[in-house]
Scaffold this motif. Structure first.
Motif, mmCIF file in Angstrom:
data_model
loop_
_atom_site.group_PDB
_atom_site.id
_atom_site.type_symbol
_atom_site.label_atom_id
_atom_site.label_comp_id
_atom_site.label_asym_id
_atom_site.label_seq_id
_atom_site.Cartn_x
_atom_site.Cartn_y
_atom_site.Cartn_z
ATOM 1 N N PHE A 1 7.982 3.729 -13.555
ATOM 2 C CA PHE A 1 6.448 4.145 -13.871
ATOM 3 C C PHE A 1 6.395 5.503 -14.508
ATOM 4 N N GLY A 2 7.410 5.841 -15.186
ATOM 5 C CA GLY A 2 7.313 7.459 -15.568
ATOM 6 C C GLY A 2 8.762 7.850 -16.152
ATOM 7 N N ARG A 3 8.754 8.804 -17.040
ATOM 8 C CA ARG A 3 10.020 9.067 -17.742
ATOM 9 C C ARG A 3 11.125 9.883 -16.404
ATOM 10 N N ASP A 4 12.261 9.482 -16.456
ATOM 11 C CA ASP A 4 13.242 10.242 -15.695
ATOM 12 C C ASP A 4 12.874 10.189 -14.322
ATOM 13 N N CYS A 5 12.385 8.853 -13.869
ATOM 14 C CA CYS A 5 12.243 8.422 -12.480
ATOM 15 C C CYS A 5 11.333 9.363 -12.054
ATOM 16 N N GLN A 6 10.208 9.688 -12.533
ATOM 17 C CA GLN A 6 9.085 10.345 -11.899
ATOM 18 C C GLN A 6 8.364 9.664 -10.922
ATOM 19 N N ARG A 7 8.327 8.467 -11.120
ATOM 20 C CA ARG A 7 7.823 7.401 -10.269
ATOM 21 C C ARG A 7 8.443 6.044 -10.393
ATOM 22 N N ILE A 8 8.855 5.694 -9.298
ATOM 23 C CA ILE A 8 9.561 4.565 -9.291
ATOM 24 C C ILE A 8 9.001 3.539 -8.096
ATOM 25 N N LYS A 9 8.893 2.126 -8.137
ATOM 26 C CA LYS A 9 8.519 1.395 -7.184
ATOM 27 C C LYS A 9 9.599 0.039 -7.101
ATOM 28 N N LEU A 10 9.861 -0.139 -5.863
ATOM 29 C CA LEU A 10 10.621 -1.282 -5.321
ATOM 30 C C LEU A 10 9.920 -2.655 -5.760
ATOM 31 N N ASN B 1 0.786 -1.255 0.124
ATOM 32 C CA ASN B 1 0.026 -0.081 -0.062
ATOM 33 C C ASN B 1 0.956 1.227 0.010
ATOM 34 N N HIS B 2 1.972 1.174 0.015
ATOM 35 C CA HIS B 2 2.928 2.459 -0.180
ATOM 36 C C HIS B 2 3.157 2.742 -1.620
ATOM 37 N N PRO B 3 3.236 4.061 -1.963
ATOM 38 C CA PRO B 3 3.124 4.416 -3.363
ATOM 39 C C PRO B 3 4.477 4.190 -4.265
ATOM 40 N N ASN B 4 5.368 3.763 -3.547
ATOM 41 C CA ASN B 4 6.737 3.340 -4.222
ATOM 42 C C ASN B 4 7.213 1.989 -3.980
ATOM 43 N N ILE B 5 6.088 1.186 -3.658
ATOM 44 C CA ILE B 5 6.257 -0.235 -3.642
ATOM 45 C C ILE B 5 5.328 -1.068 -4.537
ATOM 46 N N ILE B 6 5.670 -1.927 -4.996
ATOM 47 C CA ILE B 6 4.858 -2.668 -6.141
ATOM 48 C C ILE B 6 3.483 -2.840 -5.563
ATOM 49 N N GLY B 7 2.286 -2.569 -6.316
ATOM 50 C CA GLY B 7 1.074 -3.057 -6.096
ATOM 51 C C GLY B 7 0.682 -4.540 -6.198
ATOM 52 N N MET B 8 -0.032 -5.117 -5.356
ATOM 53 C CA MET B 8 -0.298 -6.585 -5.388
ATOM 54 C C MET B 8 -1.871 -6.637 -5.571
ATOM 55 N N GLY C 1 25.886 7.328 -15.857
ATOM 56 C CA GLY C 1 24.810 7.176 -14.747
ATOM 57 C C GLY C 1 23.708 7.813 -15.193
ATOM 58 N N ILE C 2 22.828 8.617 -14.412
ATOM 59 C CA ILE C 2 21.731 9.235 -14.985
ATOM 60 C C ILE C 2 21.671 10.506 -14.510
ATOM 61 N N PRO C 3 20.734 11.513 -15.351
ATOM 62 C CA PRO C 3 20.910 12.682 -15.169
ATOM 63 C C PRO C 3 20.634 13.168 -13.608
ATOM 64 N N GLU C 4 21.455 14.244 -12.862
ATOM 65 C CA GLU C 4 21.210 14.386 -11.612
ATOM 66 C C GLU C 4 19.856 14.373 -10.915
ATOM 67 N N GLN C 5 19.193 15.324 -11.505
ATOM 68 C CA GLN C 5 17.693 15.635 -11.264
ATOM 69 C C GLN C 5 16.896 14.433 -10.964
ATOM 70 N N ALA C 6 17.078 13.265 -12.041
ATOM 71 C CA ALA C 6 16.544 12.062 -12.045
ATOM 72 C C ALA C 6 16.957 11.223 -10.846
ATOM 73 N N ALA C 7 18.242 11.231 -10.391
ATOM 74 C CA ALA C 7 19.021 10.333 -9.617
ATOM 75 C C ALA C 7 18.455 10.749 -8.059
ATOM 76 N N LYS D 1 14.739 10.110 -3.537
ATOM 77 C CA LYS D 1 13.910 10.513 -2.733
ATOM 78 C C LYS D 1 12.664 9.370 -2.666
ATOM 79 N N GLN D 2 12.337 8.649 -3.610
ATOM 80 C CA GLN D 2 10.977 7.702 -3.504
ATOM 81 C C GLN D 2 11.672 6.606 -3.178
#
Length: 309
Positions: free
Chosen positions: A163-172, A86-93, A125-131, A136-137
């Motif tokens: 779940f979005g470009r440039d790491c806008q949303r990631i999930k473990l 149920n956490h927004p950055n953890i994969i939904g089941m 690596g990846i762009p600093e802002q994306a990193a 943060k997530q």
């Protein structure tokens, strides 16, 4: 409910596993789902993209062959993932666990935009802002896991889904190694860059009581990869010259022998990583301390010139 105690987490999971075992559905995959393509495969089994035949919902299906899968291990992984989902950055089941003639399986949210490893450019690596967006997530997800009294133990780019470009949303994802805090770990299957040194030194069956500091170490290694496009070392053993140079830095404060990849990091980034990856686990900072450094620069301005040296 905050389950900072590993014992409470273990008891809660044991109850979930018992209930799940009692209600485990028996079915054949092809009766309910249309198989689209394979998303991943490993020694555990495989992950496949499927579509529900009636509802048309795309899902990720994890299948574990019964012939080499302990039923309790399957139930454990499923229940851990479900308890955290149920956490927004953890994969939904989807709350669906089952057994077929040959497999155990469960269904979860499908990530159609690959994983973090797919966007890390070697040497860049990846762009600093994306990193920073990713970091943060990740911190939020790991804090949530730790708040449940669990240690994730598998921080690596392959387990961070996009779940979005440039790491806008990631999930473990992938909770097969997650364990309650305080669990004794006696065997480590292979030393990799993310393996904390206290685990690399496990020998003679002494074991280590796992703690949240293992995730802090692995997060530090992951951030180094995001910033530089390199692993800081291959193995956390003194025989690895890059890790040996890191030990010298940690013990003396001298950066003279560090590889040129470290020179791409600002003073603030170096400080952040040195605290996350303190050789002494009791001195290691929590993952939450990364947030303090989000407003600082992580990569030096002339990093491309350094890379070309």
């Amino acid at each position: 409910m905050n389950l900072n105690s590993g014992l409470e987490a273990a008891n809660m999971l044991a109850e979930m596993m018992e209930l799940t075992a009692q209600n485990l559905t028996r079915m054949e995959v092809s009766d309910h789902y249309k198989i689209i393509k394979e998303l991943g495969r490993g020694k555990y089994g495989q992950v496949t993209l499927v579509i529900h035949r009636q509802r048309g919902t795309p899902m990720a299906l994890k299948l574990l062959p019964k012939v080499n899968t302990n039923k309790q291990n399957f139930l454990y992984e499923y229940c851990v993932a479900l308890s955290l989902s149920n956490h927004p950055n953890i994969i939904g089941m989807f709350g669906i666990a089952f057994e077929s003639t040959e497999h155990y399986g469960f269904l979860y949210e499908a990530a159609l935009q690959r994983d973090l490893i797919s966007i890390i450019k070697p040497r860049e690596g990846i762009p600093e802002q994306a990193a920073k967006q990713c970091s943060k997530q990740l911190v939020s997800a790991l804090e949530f896991i730790h708040g449940k009294g669990l240690v994730y133990r598998d921080v690596k780019p392959e387990n961070v889904l996009l779940f979005g470009r440039d790491c806008q949303r990631i999930k473990l994802t992938d909770f097969g190694l997650t364990r309650p805090r305080g669990t004794m770990l006696k065997l480590v299957s292979g030393i990799i860059p993310y393996t904390a040194p206290e685990l690399s030194n496990t020998r003679n069956g002494e074991g280590v009581a796992i703690d949240f500091t293992l995730d802090a170490w692995a997060l530090g290694v992951l951030l180094f990869c995001l910033i530089t496009g390199y692993f800081p070392w291959e193995k956390t053993l003194p025989c690895d010259p890059f890790f040996e140079d890191f030990i010298v830095w940690q013990e003396t404060g001298s950066t003279e022998d560090l590889s040129r990849h470290w020179k791409k990091l600002t003073t603030d980034a170096m400080e952040m990583l040195s605290k996350l990856m303190s050789l002494n686990p009791s001195e290691r900072s929590s993952v939450s301390k990364v947030i303090k450094y989000l407003d600082c620069s992580w990569r030096v301005d002339n990093w491309r010139a350094i890379e070309e040296q």
